[in-house]
Design a protein around this motif. Structure first.
Motif, PDB file in Angstrom:
ATOM      1  N   ASP A  11       0.802  -1.228   0.000  1.00 44.46           N
ATOM      2  CA  ASP A  11       0.000   0.000   0.000  1.00 44.46           C
ATOM      3  C   ASP A  11       0.835   1.280   0.000  1.00 44.46           C
ATOM      4  OD1 ASP A  11      -2.427  -1.432   0.068  1.00 44.46           O
ATOM      5  OD2 ASP A  11      -2.186  -1.748   2.228  1.00 44.46           O
ATOM      6  N   ARG A  12       2.143   1.181  -0.283  1.00 44.77           N
ATOM      7  CA  ARG A  12       2.965   2.398  -0.268  1.00 44.77           C
ATOM      8  C   ARG A  12       2.896   3.178  -1.583  1.00 44.77           C
ATOM      9  NH1 ARG A  12       8.063  -0.797   2.231  1.00 44.77           N
ATOM     10  NH2 ARG A  12       6.930  -2.466   1.157  1.00 44.77           N
ATOM     11  N   GLN A  13       2.223   2.638  -2.577  1.00 46.25           N
ATOM     12  CA  GLN A  13       1.988   3.307  -3.859  1.00 46.25           C
ATOM     13  C   GLN A  13       3.303   3.734  -4.534  1.00 46.25           C
ATOM     14  OE1 GLN A  13      -0.776   6.469  -2.879  1.00 46.25           O
ATOM     15  NE2 GLN A  13      -2.533   5.092  -3.141  1.00 46.25           N
ATOM     16  N   PRO A  61       4.572  -3.424 -10.533  1.00 47.55           N
ATOM     17  CA  PRO A  61       3.521  -2.449 -10.222  1.00 47.55           C
ATOM     18  C   PRO A  61       3.465  -2.141  -8.727  1.00 47.55           C
ATOM     19  CG  PRO A  61       2.695  -4.177 -11.679  1.00 47.55           C
ATOM     20  CD  PRO A  61       4.053  -4.614 -11.200  1.00 47.55           C
ATOM     21  N   GLU A  62       2.917  -0.996  -8.410  1.00 46.59           N
ATOM     22  CA  GLU A  62       2.910  -0.515  -7.025  1.00 46.59           C
ATOM     23  C   GLU A  62       2.118  -1.408  -6.083  1.00 46.59           C
ATOM     24  OE1 GLU A  62      -0.780   2.618  -7.068  1.00 46.59           O
ATOM     25  OE2 GLU A  62       1.138   3.335  -7.838  1.00 46.59           O
ATOM     26  N   HIS A  63       1.150  -2.177  -6.598  1.00 46.62           N
ATOM     27  CA  HIS A  63       0.290  -2.945  -5.699  1.00 46.62           C
ATOM     28  C   HIS A  63       0.864  -4.317  -5.339  1.00 46.62           C
ATOM     29  CE1 HIS A  63      -0.985  -3.693  -9.878  1.00 46.62           C
ATOM     30  NE2 HIS A  63      -1.138  -4.937  -9.496  1.00 46.62           N
ATOM     31  N   TYR A  64       1.970  -4.751  -6.008  1.00 46.73           N
ATOM     32  CA  TYR A  64       2.590  -6.026  -5.654  1.00 46.73           C
ATOM     33  C   TYR A  64       3.692  -5.825  -4.626  1.00 46.73           C
ATOM     34  CZ  TYR A  64       0.313  -8.608  -9.431  1.00 46.73           C
ATOM     35  OH  TYR A  64      -0.601  -9.220 -10.245  1.00 46.73           O
TER      36      TYR A  64
END
Length: 265
Positions: A13-15, A53-56
């Motif tokens: 969740d750090r985007q 990607p940011e969500h992995y």
């Protein structure tokens, strides 16, 4: 077998997407075809990476090694070019980057006696692929050369200082270019090329050749750049020269990078 938890697929969740993540420092056998149409077997140091990607939370590191080893015990240049596309599929990535760096050997005859000797160069292949896009292929050769200082020659009553340098030359091209041709382009741009075996007549010849052809580090990169601009297939280059100065406790350095406009063929 009990199903184990896949931590890499957990959400982060750090985007913050990651540009490249993967493995490096792998050593792997490769086959490189040289200009004489023979196959040279060598050992490459390999780096494999994809974007994340940011969500992995993480990527699956083992899949990089699986993809590499799936090609068997020896990878040739053609299958090397397809490896990043395979990583895109295996890791569901948007971009993949593959890098192979390896020693490449040439037999060079001494300039007077003709005595043969093997000289080694470092070569790097970098291949990048993106989903829905093409391949980007960059070839880099690292070529040792000799340079003689024009200023030292001009102001000295006897002799001139000279040194060994290294030219790191990277190109993109419309058509494949032989490694040997890139090496020779660089060697022609220096005061003198290097040899692994020199007898006394050869040593005299290369010393006098360097003295008759003095170049600053600035001349060296400009010479390579000029030849690159005139090459039919080179569309981009970066030439970096570093001289290990013989009368200073530092190196002299210069670099030129350029996109080359080519007329449509």
């Amino acid at each position: 077998m009990k199903e184990l938890k896949d931590t890499q697929n957990e959400r982060d969740d750090r985007q913050l997407p990651i540009d490249r993540v993967g493995v490096k420092g792998l050593r792997f056998p490769v086959e490189v075809r040289d200009k004489d149409e023979s196959v040279q077997r060598t050992i490459a140091t390999v780096a494999l990476a994809v974007d994340l990607p940011e969500h992995y939370k993480g990527t699956h590191m083992s899949r990089f090694v699986e993809a590499l080893n799936a090609h068997g015990s020896c990878l040739d240049v053609r299958s090397m070019a397809g490896l990043p596309r395979e990583l895109l599929e295996r890791l569901d990535a948007g971009k993949a980057h593959v890098e192979f760096e390896f020693p490449f050997f040439r037999s060079k005859a001494a300039p007077v006696t003709g005595k043969p000797g093997l000289l080694d160069y470092e070569v790097r292949f970098e291949v990048e692929a993106s989903k829905g896009g093409g391949l980007d292929f960059v070839v880099t050769v690292m070529v040792p050369v000799a340079t003689l200082c024009p200023c030292s020659k001009e102001i000295s009553d006897r002799g001139a200082h000279n040194q060994r340098g290294i030219v790191t030359y990277s190109v993109r091209s419309r058509e494949p270019i032989w490694i040997e041709d890139l090496i020779e382009l660089v060697e022609r741009s220096a005061s003198c090329e290097l040899y692994s075996l020199l007898k006394r007549p050869d040593e005299k010849a290369v010393t006098e050749r360097a003295y008759d052809n003095p170049v600053f580090v600035e001349d060296l990169v400009r010479n390579v750049a000029s030849r690159s601009n005139s090459h039919d297939d080179i569309t981009w280059y970066r030439v970096e020269a570093e001289n290990f100065e013989s009368i200073h406790n530092h190196q002299a350095y210069a670099v030129i990078e350029k996109h080359v406009e080519k007329p449509a063929s």
